[in-house]
Design a protein around this motif. Structure first.
Motif, PDB file in Angstrom:
ATOM      1  N   SER A   6       0.887   0.645   3.783  1.00  0.00           N
ATOM      2  CA  SER A   6       1.829   0.776   4.892  1.00  0.00           C
ATOM      3  C   SER A   6       2.341  -0.600   5.324  1.00  0.00           C
ATOM      4  N   LYS A   7       3.617  -0.652   5.727  1.00  0.00           N
ATOM      5  CA  LYS A   7       4.165  -1.938   6.153  1.00  0.00           C
ATOM      6  C   LYS A   7       3.732  -2.283   7.570  1.00  0.00           C
TER       7      LYS A   7
ATOM      8  N   THR B  12       0.112  -1.484  11.559  1.00  0.00           N
ATOM      9  CA  THR B  12       0.936  -0.902  10.503  1.00  0.00           C
ATOM     10  C   THR B  12       1.681   0.339  10.983  1.00  0.00           C
ATOM     11  N   GLU B  13       2.660   0.740  10.191  1.00  0.00           N
ATOM     12  CA  GLU B  13       3.412   1.957  10.481  1.00  0.00           C
ATOM     13  C   GLU B  13       2.480   3.170  10.480  1.00  0.00           C
ATOM     14  N   ASP B  14       1.537   3.203   9.546  1.00  0.00           N
ATOM     15  CA  ASP B  14       0.579   4.317   9.489  1.00  0.00           C
ATOM     16  C   ASP B  14      -0.257   4.411  10.764  1.00  0.00           C
ATOM     17  N   GLU B  15      -0.640   3.272  11.331  1.00  0.00           N
ATOM     18  CA  GLU B  15      -1.425   3.278  12.570  1.00  0.00           C
ATOM     19  C   GLU B  15      -0.597   3.825  13.734  1.00  0.00           C
TER      20      GLU B  15
END
Length: 88
Positions: free
Chosen positions: A2-3, A12-15
């Protein structure tokens, strides 16, 4: 992989997406869940991207999640700047 969205806090974007899935519905709640936007720049670099991710995940317009205010970044000040001038 994830970026990274918030460079200061390395979030990150996922977080951010996980925080939304865990119940965050505002930018302030995402901050509380992840610390995104709480680093040295105080969200100056990531705030708009966090708003876009939130709007996408909630399927609403970005204008509906936009925050109207945010804290300005803190800048170090040298002590001699704060000293009073000697009065002669």
């Amino acid at each position: 992989m994830s970026k990274i969205i918030c460079r200061c806090e390395e979030i990150t974007e996922d977080e951010i997406i996980k925080a939304i899935k865990d119940g965050a519905t505002t930018v302030d709640e995402i901050k509380k869940f992840t610390r995104a936007g709480m680093g040295l720049c105080q969200g100056r670099t990531c705030r708009r991207t966090v708003e876009k991710i939130l709007a996408n995940e909630l399927n609403i317009k970005v204008e509906d999640v936009r925050t109207s205010s945010y804290r300005a970044p803190v800048r170090p000040v040298k002590m001699h700047v704060l000293e009073e001038e000697d009065v002669k």
